[in-house]
Each structure stands twice: as structure tokens, then as C-alpha cells.
Design a protein around this motif. Structure first.
Motif, PDB file in Angstrom:
ATOM      1  N   LEU A  95      10.633  -1.002  -9.979  1.00 32.26           N
ATOM      2  CA  LEU A  95      10.702   0.239 -10.644  1.00 32.26           C
ATOM      3  C   LEU A  95      11.373   1.718  -9.676  1.00 32.26           C
ATOM      4  N   PRO A  96      11.778   2.611 -10.591  1.00 33.79           N
ATOM      5  CA  PRO A  96      12.250   3.569  -9.815  1.00 33.79           C
ATOM      6  C   PRO A  96      11.292   4.293  -8.951  1.00 33.79           C
ATOM      7  N   PRO A  97      11.675   5.112  -7.814  1.00 25.62           N
ATOM      8  CA  PRO A  97      10.928   5.623  -7.096  1.00 25.62           C
ATOM      9  C   PRO A  97       9.533   6.271  -7.742  1.00 25.62           C
ATOM     10  N   LEU A  98       8.350   5.794  -7.606  1.00 23.65           N
ATOM     11  CA  LEU A  98       7.186   6.267  -8.242  1.00 23.65           C
ATOM     12  C   LEU A  98       6.283   7.055  -7.295  1.00 23.65           C
ATOM     13  N   TYR A  99       5.702   8.248  -7.776  1.00 23.76           N
ATOM     14  CA  TYR A  99       4.836   8.815  -6.733  1.00 23.76           C
ATOM     15  C   TYR A  99       3.251   9.103  -7.443  1.00 23.76           C
ATOM     16  N   ALA A 100       2.062   9.121  -6.842  1.00 20.52           N
ATOM     17  CA  ALA A 100       1.119   9.240  -7.591  1.00 20.52           C
ATOM     18  C   ALA A 100       0.100  10.505  -7.026  1.00 20.52           C
ATOM     19  N   GLU A 133       0.917  -1.214   0.155  1.00 23.43           N
ATOM     20  CA  GLU A 133      -0.051  -0.194   0.009  1.00 23.43           C
ATOM     21  C   GLU A 133       1.029   1.320   0.093  1.00 23.43           C
ATOM     22  N   PRO A 134       0.330   2.258  -0.805  1.00 19.31           N
ATOM     23  CA  PRO A 134       1.409   3.490  -0.757  1.00 19.31           C
ATOM     24  C   PRO A 134       1.140   4.143   0.552  1.00 19.31           C
ATOM     25  N   GLU A 135       2.163   4.931   0.824  1.00 20.23           N
ATOM     26  CA  GLU A 135       2.131   5.782   2.037  1.00 20.23           C
ATOM     27  C   GLU A 135       1.069   7.030   1.467  1.00 20.23           C
ATOM     28  N   LEU A 136       0.120   7.216   2.169  1.00 24.30           N
ATOM     29  CA  LEU A 136      -0.932   8.050   2.137  1.00 24.30           C
ATOM     30  C   LEU A 136      -0.844   9.485   2.689  1.00 24.30           C
ATOM     31  N   CYS A 195      -3.247   3.524  -5.986  1.00 19.89           N
ATOM     32  CA  CYS A 195      -3.135   2.385  -4.917  1.00 19.89           C
ATOM     33  C   CYS A 195      -3.164   0.823  -5.520  1.00 19.89           C
ATOM     34  N   THR A 196      -3.244   0.668  -6.994  1.00 21.82           N
ATOM     35  CA  THR A 196      -3.501  -0.547  -7.620  1.00 21.82           C
ATOM     36  C   THR A 196      -2.211  -1.047  -8.089  1.00 21.82           C
ATOM     37  N   LEU A 197      -2.235  -2.556  -8.261  1.00 19.16           N
ATOM     38  CA  LEU A 197      -1.074  -3.115  -9.046  1.00 19.16           C
ATOM     39  C   LEU A 197      -1.540  -3.363 -10.430  1.00 19.16           C
ATOM     40  N   ALA A 198      -2.298  -2.488 -11.057  1.00 12.64           N
ATOM     41  CA  ALA A 198      -2.658  -2.648 -12.332  1.00 12.64           C
ATOM     42  C   ALA A 198      -2.168  -1.400 -13.255  1.00 12.64           C
ATOM     43  N   ALA A 199      -2.162  -1.470 -14.492  1.00 15.56           N
ATOM     44  CA  ALA A 199      -2.184  -0.482 -15.274  1.00 15.56           C
ATOM     45  C   ALA A 199      -2.797  -0.849 -16.484  1.00 15.56           C
ATOM     46  N   SER A 206       3.963   6.499  -2.845  1.00 19.04           N
ATOM     47  CA  SER A 206       3.133   7.420  -1.975  1.00 19.04           C
ATOM     48  C   SER A 206       1.960   8.045  -2.998  1.00 19.04           C
ATOM     49  N   ALA A 207       0.799   8.068  -2.367  1.00 22.42           N
ATOM     50  CA  ALA A 207      -0.518   8.642  -2.960  1.00 22.42           C
ATOM     51  C   ALA A 207      -0.880  10.081  -2.143  1.00 22.42           C
ATOM     52  N   ILE A 208      -1.012  11.017  -2.861  1.00 20.13           N
ATOM     53  CA  ILE A 208      -1.337  12.275  -2.594  1.00 20.13           C
ATOM     54  C   ILE A 208      -2.898  12.652  -3.033  1.00 20.13           C
ATOM     55  N   LEU A 209      -3.686  12.501  -1.832  1.00 22.04           N
ATOM     56  CA  LEU A 209      -5.257  12.833  -2.205  1.00 22.04           C
ATOM     57  C   LEU A 209      -5.250  14.242  -1.572  1.00 22.04           C
ATOM     58  N   ASP A 210      -5.151  15.321  -2.815  1.00 25.33           N
ATOM     59  CA  ASP A 210      -5.343  16.614  -2.241  1.00 25.33           C
ATOM     60  C   ASP A 210      -6.590  17.343  -3.063  1.00 25.33           C
ATOM     61  N   PRO A 211      -7.858  17.482  -2.342  1.00 26.06           N
ATOM     62  CA  PRO A 211      -8.988  17.913  -2.996  1.00 26.06           C
ATOM     63  C   PRO A 211      -8.828  18.960  -3.667  1.00 26.06           C
ATOM     64  N   GLU A 212      -7.869  20.023  -3.291  1.00 26.71           N
ATOM     65  CA  GLU A 212      -7.556  21.420  -4.042  1.00 26.71           C
ATOM     66  C   GLU A 212      -7.350  21.081  -5.522  1.00 26.71           C
ATOM     67  N   LEU A 213      -6.888  19.952  -5.784  1.00 28.64           N
ATOM     68  CA  LEU A 213      -6.426  19.782  -7.115  1.00 28.64           C
ATOM     69  C   LEU A 213      -7.565  19.441  -7.983  1.00 28.64           C
TER      70      LEU A 213
END
Length: 403
Positions: free
Chosen positions: A150-155, A28-31, A166-170, A192-199
Motif C-alpha cells: 500500500l501507499p504509506p498508511l498511518y492510523a 508491527e506499526p511504529e507506536l 495494528c492488525t492485518l485485517a479489515a 505508524s499507530a498514534i495512541l493519543d488519549p486526548e482524542l
């Protein structure tokens, strides 16, 4: 081979699938959540010693300037930024290869996926190609064909629907065959997954609707499938509850930050559910409507969902009734049949309320047999559905989607 024997083999495959998936350690990504949480991302890159990063996004997001604040913050921390904004609505193999070239040319050390499901899926596969250069995207098709991390990946999702953060699929489109296919591996789950509602404030209503119904489809298909667990059930129920409470409201008032945050969490929870319990025929059909005609994935899911639930209802009546109670559409003391029907009817009403059609305008009668074949190739036995479907069943449902 007759249909009865095929069904037995499919169910045996689902039994084995359930055992295998439960043994897989899905990270699970760091949230990071909340208003302005995007500002916390540069520190995540510093922690991983990423000094050059590729931002993978699309033209729409670039034109809106949504990445400008993040780029400034990264540069203030001496992290060099390169932007690849060539991702299409249904990311293609060419998009992945273009991103790979830019990553290599800029000597990047990590990737930020910034946008909806398309940029996130594209970023995952760019990363997979970086560390597994000897394998093409086509050679990664299916499950567990990515041998190296993979190299470090952030969503950074800017829509609340795909759960791809947060999924293992693409999912990628092969334009040559006008077909979509999936790639799955624990290695492509972002750090990491960043859930920012402002975006998400600037999302137009129709995108809010389509992506919200995409999240609902993930949750429902994970919940009614054959390999769910108490963990995936809890995540799916949480997602369904939020979506039924908040989606239609945020569709009408997109500036409601709290409900935007709620929908982002619903999408994330639905992602946690379906990446472990998988999806079903709604996705199998929607992928092929997207691959053949370019129908947006969330919209296709929203249209197809009620038809598949009606087809499957008797086989998953108890589960649908439970979701109806979770969604506050009735009481558990009511007959399961009535609750399950009420749940499906509510989905139809939500679609109508948010201007989502009940037919697929692009669908052609001449393509129905092909779409059915491709959908069943994906779905049988790939998805642990509550009721199995054959070619005739699938064609009959597609006929009902004709404009």
C-alpha cells in the motif's frame, strides 16, 4: 458428511493454520503514545516523503473538529490535505470506492486513518485498491489476496476497542448481500499507530463501553483459541488485566486521561494478540448481526461473548480460569471450574453495569437459520475455536439472543 468427520477435518485445518500463521511475518506499526502524541504524526509523513495526504474519517469526527489540529500541523509543514469523511458506521464497498476516487483525484501519496475501526478499516482497503487497482474489494476477500504494498498508511484511533491500528485485517460490508466479510494481508498493517488519549475524551459512555468490550472479546477469543503462542498470550493477558481494572471506571468518567491511555494500550495489545491468534464464534455471529441489521460491532460482540463462553467453557476451562486470576477475580489455588464461571459472570455484570443488553432487539426468528449458516461459513474452519459448533448449536445460541 457426518459431524464427527467434519470436526476432524476442521481440527486438521486448525493445525495447519497454526503452523502457517507462525511462519508469517506480521509487521508491527511504529507506536506513538501519550497526551498530544498526534503532534508527532506530521514528522512521520515528512520522513516518508508524503506531500499530499488523504485523511479518511467520518462525519461525526469532522463535526467535532477532532482533525482540525492535525490538519493545521500538516499544512504548516507544507503537506497538502484532502479529507474524505464519508465512512459509514459499517464501512461499505461504496465507501471504499468513493475514497479511492478522492485519493486519485487529489493526487495523494499517503493515507491517514482517523477514527474508530470503521475509518481505519476503510482506509486500509482504499490503500489496497490504490496499489492493486485491478482487484475489487470483493476479490480481496479472505486472506493474502493483496499482492502489492500500500501507499504509506498511518492510523489514529479515536476509540479504544478495534485494535485495527495494528492488525492485518479489515472488515467491509456488502450492502447488496447484507453481509460483512474480512480482508487480511500483512500489507494493510499501518506504518505508524498514534495512541493519543486526548482524542478519546469526547467519546460518549456507550461508545466507550462497546469498544472496550470489543477489545476484551479480541483478547479472550485469541487466548482461548487453539493457535495462540506465548507472545499472543502475554498480549491478551495484558489487555484483559487493563480492561477489567479500567473500563467501567472510564465509562463513568471519560475525562480520566490516564485510564483512557490505558484502554488505548489494551485495545492495541488485544489487536496484536488476535491478528496472530485469530478470533472465534463471537465475531462470526457479531459480523452477521452487523451485516444483516447494522448492529454496531462492539455492541454485538459484548452481547454475544458470554453466550459463546458458556457454550465453550468446559473445553477452555483452564484458560478461562487463568484469565480470572489475571483479572483479579480469584486465586490460582481455587478450582478451575469456579474461576472460569466467575470470569463469565463478571463479563455479564460489566455489560449490565454499562447498560449493554443481553438480547439483540433487531434479531428476528425468521433470520436465525440464515445467520447461523453465514456465521458457521465464516467460523468453520476459519477460526481455531476451543469447541466446535454445528448449525443446531449456533441456532440454539441465537434463539437465546431473541428479544
Amino acid at each position: 458428511m457426518n459431524w464427527w468427520l467434519k470436526k476432524c477435518l476442521y481440527r486438521l485445518a486448525h493445525l495447519i493454520m497454526g503452523i502457517v500463521i507462525k511462519r508469517i511475518n506480521v509487521p508491527e506499526p511504529e507506536l506513538l503514545t501519550g497526551d498530544g502524541s498526534i503532534k508527532k504524526l506530521p514528522a512521520q509523513l515528512k520522513k516518508s516523503n508524503v506531500r499530499r495526504v488523504l485523511i479518511v474519517t467520518d462525519k461525526g469526527i469532522s463535526d467535532l473538529g477532532l482533525t482540525s489540529g492535525l490538519i493545521a500541523e500538516l499544512e504548516n509543514m507544507d503537506i497538502l490535505v484532502t479529507v474524505f469523511d464519508g465512512v459509514q458506521a459499517n464501512p461499505t464497498i461504496e465507501n471504499i470506492e468513493d475514497g479511492l476516487k478522492i485519493y486519485s483525484r487529489s493526487c495523494c501519496e499517503g493515507i491517514i486513518a482517523f477514527g474508530g475501526g470503521s475509518p481505519i478499516d476503510c482506509a486500509k482497503l482504499i490503500g489496497a485498491r490504490v496499489s492493486n487497482f485491478e482487484r475489487s474489494a470483493v476479490q480481496m476477500r479472505g486472506g493474502f489476496k493483496i499482492p502489492k504494498k500500500l501507499p504509506p498508511l498511518y492510523a489514529v484511533p479515536t476509540t479504544a476497542g478495534t485494535g485495527s491500528e495494528c492488525t492485518l485485517a479489515a472488515v467491509v460490508t456488502d450492502p447488496e448481500n447484507r453481509e460483512k466479510f474480512s480482508v487480511a494481508s500483512p500489507y494493510i498493517v499501518p506504518r505508524s499507530a498514534i495512541l493519543d488519549p486526548e482524542l478519546m475524551i469526547s467519546l460518549p459512555p456507550h461508545i466507550t463501553a462497546h469498544t472496550g468490550m470489543d477489545a476484551l472479546t479480541h483478547a479472550v477469543e485469541a487466548y482461548i483459541g487453539k493457535i495462540g503462542t506465548s507472545y499472543t498470550d502475554a498480549q491478551a493477558e495484558k489487555a484483559v488485566k487493563i480492561i477489567f481494572e479500567d473500563l467501567e471506571i472510564v465509562f463513568k468518567n471519560g475525562k480520566d486521561l490516564q485510564r483512557r491511555a490505558n484502554m488505548a494500550m489494551a485495545s492495541y495489545c488485544a489487536g496484536l494478540a488476535f491478528t496472530r491468534a485469530l478470533v472465534g464464534y463471537v465475531h462470526a455471529i457479531a459480523h452477521n448481526l452487523g451485516g444483516l441489521y447494522g448492529v454496531p460491532h462492539g455492541k454485538a460482540n459484548a452481547i454475544v461473548l458470554p453466550y459463546i463462553l458458556e457454550f465453550s467453557r468446559e473445553a477452555c476451562q483452564v484458560r478461562l480460569a487463568r484469565l480470572a486470576v489475571v483479572a483479579k477475580l480469584g486465586d490460582s489455588s481455587e478450582p478451575k471450574k469456579e474461576l472460569s464461571i466467575r470470569f463469565i459472570e463478571k463479563i455479564k455484570a460489566m455489560n449490565a453495569d454499562m447498560d449493554i443488553p443481553s438480547k439483540v432487539d433487531e434479531l428476528k426468528d425468521a433470520d436465525i437459520a440464515l445467520i447461523a449458516r453465514r456465521a458457521l461459513r465464516e467460523g468453520n474452519p476459519g477460526y481455531p475455536v476451543p469447541k466446535l459448533m454445528n448449525q443446531r448449536d449456533c441456532e440454539n445460541i441465537l434463539m437465546r439472543l431473541l428479544p
